[in-house]
Design a protein around this motif. Structure first.
Motif, PDB file in Angstrom:
ATOM      1  N   UNK A   4      54.500 -28.570 -25.397  1.00  0.00           N
ATOM      2  CA  UNK A   4      53.109 -28.977 -25.558  1.00  0.00           C
ATOM      3  C   UNK A   4      52.737 -30.164 -24.692  1.00  0.00           C
ATOM      4  N   UNK A  89      38.880 -34.947 -25.110  1.00  0.00           N
ATOM      5  CA  UNK A  89      39.981 -34.147 -25.655  1.00  0.00           C
ATOM      6  C   UNK A  89      40.014 -32.740 -25.095  1.00  0.00           C
ATOM      7  N   UNK A 171      48.860 -41.467 -23.677  1.00  0.00           N
ATOM      8  CA  UNK A 171      47.958 -41.187 -24.806  1.00  0.00           C
ATOM      9  C   UNK A 171      48.552 -40.105 -25.677  1.00  0.00           C
ATOM     10  N   UNK A 172      49.076 -39.083 -25.017  1.00  0.00           N
ATOM     11  CA  UNK A 172      49.653 -37.982 -25.763  1.00  0.00           C
ATOM     12  C   UNK A 172      50.845 -38.443 -26.604  1.00  0.00           C
ATOM     13  N   UNK A 175      49.854 -40.693 -29.412  1.00  0.00           N
ATOM     14  CA  UNK A 175      49.248 -39.883 -30.459  1.00  0.00           C
ATOM     15  C   UNK A 175      50.299 -39.149 -31.276  1.00  0.00           C
ATOM     16  N   UNK A 176      51.286 -38.645 -30.553  1.00  0.00           N
ATOM     17  CA  UNK A 176      52.380 -37.972 -31.257  1.00  0.00           C
ATOM     18  C   UNK A 176      53.149 -38.924 -32.144  1.00  0.00           C
ATOM     19  N   UNK A 178      51.966 -41.559 -33.585  1.00  0.00           N
ATOM     20  CA  UNK A 178      51.130 -41.820 -34.771  1.00  0.00           C
ATOM     21  C   UNK A 178      51.249 -40.680 -35.772  1.00  0.00           C
ATOM     22  N   UNK A 179      51.199 -39.468 -35.218  1.00  0.00           N
ATOM     23  CA  UNK A 179      51.292 -38.297 -36.108  1.00  0.00           C
ATOM     24  C   UNK A 179      52.615 -38.285 -36.857  1.00  0.00           C
ATOM     25  N   UNK A 182      52.787 -40.979 -39.517  1.00  0.00           N
ATOM     26  CA  UNK A 182      51.857 -40.866 -40.657  1.00  0.00           C
ATOM     27  C   UNK A 182      52.576 -40.546 -41.952  1.00  0.00           C
ATOM     28  N   UNK A 193      48.072 -46.548 -34.155  1.00  0.00           N
ATOM     29  CA  UNK A 193      46.716 -46.087 -33.863  1.00  0.00           C
ATOM     30  C   UNK A 193      45.914 -47.155 -33.150  1.00  0.00           C
ATOM     31  N   UNK A 196      46.825 -47.077 -29.741  1.00  0.00           N
ATOM     32  CA  UNK A 196      46.183 -45.948 -29.078  1.00  0.00           C
ATOM     33  C   UNK A 196      44.759 -46.271 -28.665  1.00  0.00           C
ATOM     34  N   UNK A 197      44.045 -46.975 -29.546  1.00  0.00           N
ATOM     35  CA  UNK A 197      42.666 -47.337 -29.220  1.00  0.00           C
ATOM     36  C   UNK A 197      42.631 -48.240 -27.987  1.00  0.00           C
ATOM     37  N   UNK A 200      43.233 -46.304 -24.963  1.00  0.00           N
ATOM     38  CA  UNK A 200      42.071 -45.515 -24.550  1.00  0.00           C
ATOM     39  C   UNK A 200      41.115 -46.362 -23.729  1.00  0.00           C
TER      40      UNK A 200
ATOM     41  N   UNK B  88      49.069 -34.268 -31.748  1.00  0.00           N
ATOM     42  CA  UNK B  88      48.871 -35.618 -31.179  1.00  0.00           C
ATOM     43  C   UNK B  88      47.504 -35.774 -30.527  1.00  0.00           C
ATOM     44  N   UNK B  89      46.997 -34.671 -30.045  1.00  0.00           N
ATOM     45  CA  UNK B  89      45.690 -34.749 -29.404  1.00  0.00           C
ATOM     46  C   UNK B  89      44.607 -35.179 -30.392  1.00  0.00           C
ATOM     47  N   UNK B  91      44.619 -37.469 -32.590  1.00  0.00           N
ATOM     48  CA  UNK B  91      44.460 -38.919 -32.610  1.00  0.00           C
ATOM     49  C   UNK B  91      43.790 -39.425 -31.354  1.00  0.00           C
ATOM     50  N   UNK B  92      44.134 -38.800 -30.218  1.00  0.00           N
ATOM     51  CA  UNK B  92      43.418 -39.233 -29.013  1.00  0.00           C
ATOM     52  C   UNK B  92      41.954 -38.855 -29.103  1.00  0.00           C
ATOM     53  N   UNK B  93      41.667 -37.703 -29.794  1.00  0.00           N
ATOM     54  CA  UNK B  93      40.268 -37.346 -30.019  1.00  0.00           C
ATOM     55  C   UNK B  93      39.573 -38.418 -30.826  1.00  0.00           C
ATOM     56  N   UNK B  95      40.366 -41.539 -31.289  1.00  0.00           N
ATOM     57  CA  UNK B  95      40.190 -42.819 -30.590  1.00  0.00           C
ATOM     58  C   UNK B  95      39.151 -42.703 -29.489  1.00  0.00           C
TER      59      UNK B  95
END
Lengths: 226, 260
Positions: A4, A89, A171-172, A175-176, A178-179, A182, A193, A196-197, A200, B88-89, B91-93, B95
Motif C-alpha cells: 500500500x 487525499x 505523511x503516509x 498516518x500509519x 497514528x493508526x 490508536x 497526530x 502529522x498536522x 502537513x 493511514x490515508x 489521518x492525512x485526510x 489533517x
C-alpha cells in the motif's frame, strides 16, 4: 502495508488507459483566463500573484533573458499547482515521477547552456575556471567544473522528485503510525497526530518552495548564459 | 455597430484578421438572446457541501434533526461495512482537510476583500484619469468664458482712449490757436499803440523838444520827465518801430526784388 505504501506512486491507469495525461493536464483548468479589466475574485487574485512573481523573478534578466518569462512562469505555476493538488487525499502527483522531472529539467538546462555557448562562447567557456586559481590546479578544476555543470539538470530533477516523494511518504508513514498507535495508546496517537498536522503544514510550504527553487535555478542558469 | 458586426462576421470564413474582427467590444449583449444576469451569491449550503434545499425538503417529514440522523446513519454504515476503510490515508485526510478548512475560515473574508480592493484600485485609477480630463476641459471652458466676458468690456477702454486722444488734439489745437491769436494781437496792438501815440502826442512832444536825441541829462519837471520819458521811450520805440517799420519796409522791397 508495504504494497500500500508505494501504490500511491504508480502512474494511474484506468482500464489500461493512461489517466496520467488527464491528471497532468488538470491544473490548467484552475487558471482561467479573462479578457475583462475587472474580473471575479479568483481571476483577480491569480493575476495579481502572477504579476508579483514575474516581477520578482524576471527583473534580474536583460531583455534577452526576459524572453523566457512565459516559459518560467508556466513552469512555476505548473509545479506549484501539481504539488499542492498532490497533497489532497488519494491524489496522484506527477512531479513524484523522476521521468517527468527529468523531462522538465534537461531541456530547460540544455536550452540555457546552448544559448550561452552560441551567443557568448568565450564567457561561457570562462565559467569552467573560477577566478584566481593557482596554476597547478587548473586541469583539476576544469574537470570538476565540467562535472558540476553536467550535474545541474540531474540535481534539478532529483531534488524535486526526492522532496515531494519524501514528503508524501512521511505523511503516509506517520498516518500509519497514528493508526497503529490508536489501539495501543490514544495519547501517543494524539501526539503523532499533532506531528502529522505539523508535517502537513510543512508539506504545503515545501510544495510551493520546491516550485520556486526549480524555477529560480533555471533562471539563474539563464542569467549566467545570456 | 451591432448591426455591422454580423455582416463583418459573415464576410469570409478564414481570411486573416477575421478572428480579430469577431472579437468585438462594447456591442451590448454578448449573446444574441437576453440572458438573465447571474445572481450575486450562490445557493446557501451547510457544511460547504449540502444545499439548504435538502434540509428544507426533509423538514416537513422529519423536522430539524432528520437530515443529521440520515447523515450519521450513512457514515456509520460506510465505516462499519468497510465500504470506506480506515487507512493511514484517513489521518492525512483529516489533517489536510482540517488544515484547509481552518485556513479558509480564518482568512477567507480578508482575501476576498483584498481581491475587491485590487479591482477597485484599477477602476479608481481609470476614473481619476477621466475626472482629471473632465476637470481640465471644464477649467478651459471657464477661462474661455471669462475671457469672452472681458472682451465684451474692452470697448469701454477703447472709447476712453479715443476720447482722451480727441481731447488732447483739441487742447493742442486750441492752444496753438490761442498762441497765434496772442502773437498776432501783440503785433497789432503794438502797431495800434504806435499809431495812437503818433496820432495823439508823439508829434507835439517831438516838436516841443526840438527833436533831439535823448539820453543826455535834462532839466525837467516830473510831468515833463514823464512825457520826456515817454517821448524818449517812444522815440526809441519809434526808432525801433521805424527800424522795424523800415525792416518791414525793406523786407517788402526785398521780397519784391526777389519776386522780380
Amino acid at each position: 502495508m508495504n504494497e500500500n505504501l508505494f501504490t500511491s506512486f504508480t502512474t494511474p491507469v484506468i482500464l489500461g488507459l493512461p489517466l496520467v495525461t488527464l491528471i497532468v493536464l488538470f491544473p490548467s483548468l484552475l487558471f482561467p483566463t479573462s479578457n475583462r479589466l475587472v474580473s471575479n475574485r479568483f481571476v483577480t487574485l491569480q493575476q495579481w500573484m502572477l504579476q508579483l512573481v514575474s516581477k520578482q523573478m524576471m527583473s534580474i534578466h536583460n531583455s534577452k533573458g526576459q524572453t523566457w518569462t512565459l516559459m518560467l512562469m508556466s513552469l512555476i505555476l505548473f509545479i506549484g499547482s501539481t504539488n499542492l493538488l498532490g497533497l489532497l487525499p488519494h491524489s496522484f502527483t506527477p512531479t513524484t515521477q523522476l521521468s517527468m522531472n527529468l523531462g522538465m529539467a534537461i531541456p530547460l538546462w540544455a536550452g540555457a547552456v546552448i544559448t550561452g555557448f552560441r551567443n557568448k562562447t568565450k564567457a561561457s567557456l570562462a565559467h569552467f575556471l573560477p577566478q584566481g586559481t593557482p596554476t597547478p590546479l587548473i586541469p583539476m578544476l576544469v574537470i570538476i567544473e565540467t562535472i558540476s555543470l553536467f550535474i545541474q539538470p540531474m540535481a534539478l530533477a532529483v531534488r524535486l522528485t526526492a522532496n515531494i516523494t519524501a514528503g508524501h511518504l512521511l505523511i503516509h508513514l506517520i498516518g500509519g503510525a497514528t493508526l497503529a498507535l490508536m489501539s495501543i495508546s490514544t495519547t501517543t496517537a494524539l501526539i503523532t497526530f499533532t506531528i502529522l498536522i505539523l508535517l502537513t503544514i510543512l508539506e504545503f510550504a515545501v510544495a510551493m518552495i520546491q516550485a520556486y527553487v526549480f524555477t529560480l535555478l533555471v533562471s539563474l542558469y539563464l542569467h549566467d548564459n545570456t | 455597430a451591432a448591426a455591422a458586426a454580423p455582416s463583418l462576421k459573415n464576410a469570409a470564413l478564414l481570411r486573416p484578421g477575421v478572428l480579430q474582427a469577431t472579437r468585438i467590444f462594447h456591442t451590448g449583449q454578448p449573446n444574441l438572446a437576453p440572458v438573465p444576469p447571474l445572481p450575486e451569491h450562490g445557493g446557501k449550503v451547510r457544511f460547504g457541501l449540502l444545499p439548504e434545499e435538502f434540509f428544507q425538503f426533509l423538514y416537513p417529514k422529519t423536522g430539524v434533526t432528520g437530515p443529521y440522523v440520515l447523515g450519521t446513519g450513512l457514515i456509520l454504515r460506510l465505516l462499519s461495512k468497510e465500504i470506506y476503510a480506515i487507512t493511514p490515508e484517513t489521518f492525512s485526510v483529516i489533517s489536510t482537510i482540517g488544515f484547509l478548512v481552518y485556513i479558509v475560515k480564518k482568512h477567507g473574508a480578508s482575501v476576498g476583500e483584498f481581491a475587491d480592493k485590487l479591482n477597485e484600485q484599477k477602476i479608481a485609477q481609470l476614473e481619476e484619469v477621466k475626472q482629471a480630463s473632465i476637470k481640465q476641459i471644464q477649467d478651459a471652458i471657464d477661462m474661455e468664458k471669462s475671457q469672452q466676458a472681458l472682451v465684451q468690456k474692452r470697448h469701454y477702454l477703447f472709447d476712453v482712449q479715443r476720447n482722451n486722444i480727441a481731447m488732447a488734439l483739441e487742447v493742442t489745437y486750441r492752444e496753438q490757436l490761442h498762441r497765434v491769436y496772442r502773437e498776432v494781437k501783440n503785433r497789432l496792438d503794438y502797431h495800434i499803440s504806435v499809431q495812437n501815440y503818433d496820432a495823439s502826442e508823439g508829434t507835439r512832444a517831438h516838436d516841443k523838444l526840438g527833436g533831439e536825441a535823448c539820453g543826455a541829462e535834462h532839466l525837467c519837471t516830473a510831468g515833463e520827465g514823464n512825457s520826456r520819458q515817454v517821448h524818449c521811450r517812444s522815440k526809441a520805440a519809434r526808432k525801433e518801430g521805424s527800424s522795424s517799420a523800415s525792416y518791414v519796409n525793406t523786407s517788402i522791397p526785398i521780397k519784391t526784388a526777389r519776386n522780380s
